[in-house]
Design an enzyme around this catalytic site. Structure first.
Site, PDB file in Angstrom:
ATOM      1  N   LYS A 160       0.795  -1.108   0.070  1.00 14.72           N
ATOM      2  CA  LYS A 160       0.044  -0.134  -0.062  1.00 14.72           C
ATOM      3  C   LYS A 160       1.054   1.292  -0.030  1.00 14.72           C
ATOM      4  CE  LYS A 160      -3.429   2.198   2.407  1.00 14.72           C
ATOM      5  NZ  LYS A 160      -4.635   2.112   3.647  1.00 14.72           N
ATOM      6  N   LYS A 179      -2.397  -1.441  -3.853  1.00 14.01           N
ATOM      7  CA  LYS A 179      -3.363  -0.168  -3.614  1.00 14.01           C
ATOM      8  C   LYS A 179      -2.519   0.888  -3.746  1.00 14.01           C
ATOM      9  CE  LYS A 179      -6.273   1.831  -0.199  1.00 14.01           C
ATOM     10  NZ  LYS A 179      -6.792   1.673   1.270  1.00 14.01           N
TER      11      LYS A 179
HETATM   12  C1  PBG Z   1      -6.554   3.548   5.325  1.00 15.42           C
HETATM   13  C2  PBG Z   1      -7.412   3.573   4.182  1.00 15.42           C
HETATM   14  C3  PBG Z   1      -7.142   4.133   2.995  1.00 15.42           C
HETATM   15  C4  PBG Z   1      -8.122   3.891   2.147  1.00 15.42           C
HETATM   16  C5  PBG Z   1      -8.704   2.743   2.635  1.00 15.42           C
HETATM   17  N1  PBG Z   1      -8.458   2.475   3.928  1.00 15.42           N
HETATM   18  C6  PBG Z   1      -6.046   5.292   2.508  1.00 15.42           C
HETATM   19  C7  PBG Z   1      -5.492   6.217   3.716  1.00 15.42           C
HETATM   20  O1  PBG Z   1      -6.399   7.149   4.092  1.00 15.42           O
HETATM   21  O2  PBG Z   1      -4.370   6.198   3.816  1.00 15.42           O
HETATM   22  C8  PBG Z   1      -8.235   4.730   0.841  1.00 15.42           C
HETATM   23  C9  PBG Z   1      -9.102   4.154  -0.110  1.00 15.42           C
HETATM   24  C10 PBG Z   1      -9.344   4.895  -1.372  1.00 15.42           C
HETATM   25  O3  PBG Z   1      -8.873   6.131  -1.517  1.00 15.42           O
HETATM   26  O4  PBG Z   1     -10.347   4.495  -2.098  1.00 15.42           O
HETATM   27  N2  PBG Z   1      -6.678   2.440   6.379  1.00 15.42           N
END
Ligand code: PBG
Length: 337
Positions: free
Chosen positions: A205, A259
């Site tokens: 991620k 991601k």
């Molecule tokens: C963090 C989380 C994020 C997303 C899902 N869970 C990113 C973040 O704030 O770092 C992002 C998903 C998206 O942008 O669609 N636990």
């Protein structure tokens, strides 16, 4: 000069356009297929009854109260979407420095899981494990003097995973990027008797600009102090993603997530080829927003762009895609078949 005959053939005997001549022929030779069973639908959950809230930066996506969430779950089943991923937008008053609301076994997300499971037992339910929807500072872990604490956060994530499993969650998805959390969460789930609850690790991620609209959706954007670069990955790195996935698979991850999605398809491909484990990709909020915004301006064709972007994930080797287009894409695919 004579050219060596290619084993793949050469012009004029070989004409690749022959196989593209008609729709039926193109269908026969298509290498990849997209189906509703490839999709995971994210749902943003809020308190209240029969309530929906628009999200300015994600036109077409809404936060849903529990009853509306249950309706969306039924729609997912109707469309043959195998699973939903839940993201709570909790009241700011419940957010604290340490995000302890995450451990409340009757918190919003736990109630959503119970409600969905009671009405749609055959639908997979995925819950994030991370503290960001619950902390006042918007970070995924515990923050002390400007530092995100790794090992202390893991203790909380384990408890968060167990309360979500108790609520009936099928797949626990650590998205926090702390080191060592997959193994610890696996042990915690096993100790609590949840040996069959799976772990989908957000293994690779990245610290991405494409998460902006999501942070609006869960209400962490205005709160977030600083950035997440000390735990999320540097977009410059690819070998490091392989190390992240290797560790998570060794610690017991059943599936891994890459991601964001489209800008990181090289990572999806490398992970799939290297580990041959179920590999999912997340078409994140910013990717959604880009397609929607360009289509709203008439600059691209919405439906074609959606399906083309999702097919790109399949081509890269992804086994499933978490996408805000899940419902729309499943409808389009149903219409086309
Ligand atoms: C963090 C989380 C994020 C997303 C899902 N869970 C990113 C973040 O704030 O770092 C992002 C998903 C998206 O942008 O669609 N636990």
């Amino acid at each position: 000069m004579t050219t060596k005959p290619s084993p793949l053939g050469s012009f004029p005997r070989t004409r690749l356009r022959r196989n593209r001549r008609t729709p039926w022929l193109r269908a026969l030779v298509a290498e990849h297929r997209l189906a509703p069973s490839d999709l995971i639908a994210p749902l943003f959950v809020i308190e209240g009854k029969n309530a929906t809230e628009d999200i300015a930066s994600m036109p077409g996506v809404q936060r849903l109260s529990l009853d509306r969430t249950v309706q969306a779950a039924a729609e997912a089943v109707r469309l043959s979407i195998p699973a939903v991923a839940l993201f709570p937008r909790i009241d700011d008053k419940l957010k604290g420095d340490d995000g302890t609301e995450a451990l409340n076994d009757n918190n919003l997300v736990c109630r959503a899981v119970r409600a969905i499971k009671a009405s749609q037992p055959g639908l997979g339910v995925i819950c994030d494990v991370a503290l960001d929807p619950y902390t006042r500072h918007g970070h995924d872990g515990l923050l002390r003097d400007g530092v995100i604490l790794n090992d202390e956060t893991i203790g909380m994530l384990c408890k968060q995973a167990v309360v979500q499993a108790q609520a009936g969650c099928d797949i626990i998805a650590p998205s926090d990027m702390m080191d060592g959390r997959v193994g610890a969460v696996r042990d915690a789930l096993d100790r609590a008797g949840f040996t069959d609850v799976a772990i989908l690790s957000y293994a690779a991620k990245y610290a991405s600009a494409f998460y902006g609209p999501f942070r609006d959706a869960v209400g962490s954007k205005a709160l977030l102090t600083g950035d997440k670069k000390t735990y999320q990955m540097d977009p410059a790195n690819s070998d490091e993603a392989i190390r992240e996935v290797a560790l998570d698979v060794a610690e017991g991850a059943d599936m891994v997530m890459v991601k964001p999605g489209l800008p990181y398809l090289d990572i999806v491909r490398r992970v799939k080829e290297t580990f041959a484990v179920p590999t999912f990709a997340y078409q994140v909020s910013g990717e959604y927003a880009m397609i929607v915004a360009a289509a709203e301006r008439g600059w691209i064709e919405r439906e074609r762009a959606i399906l083309e972007s999702l097919m790109a994930f399949k081509r890269s080797g992804a086994d499933a895609v978490l996408t805000y287009f899940a419902f729309e894409a499943a409808r389009l695919l149903g219409r086309n078949s």
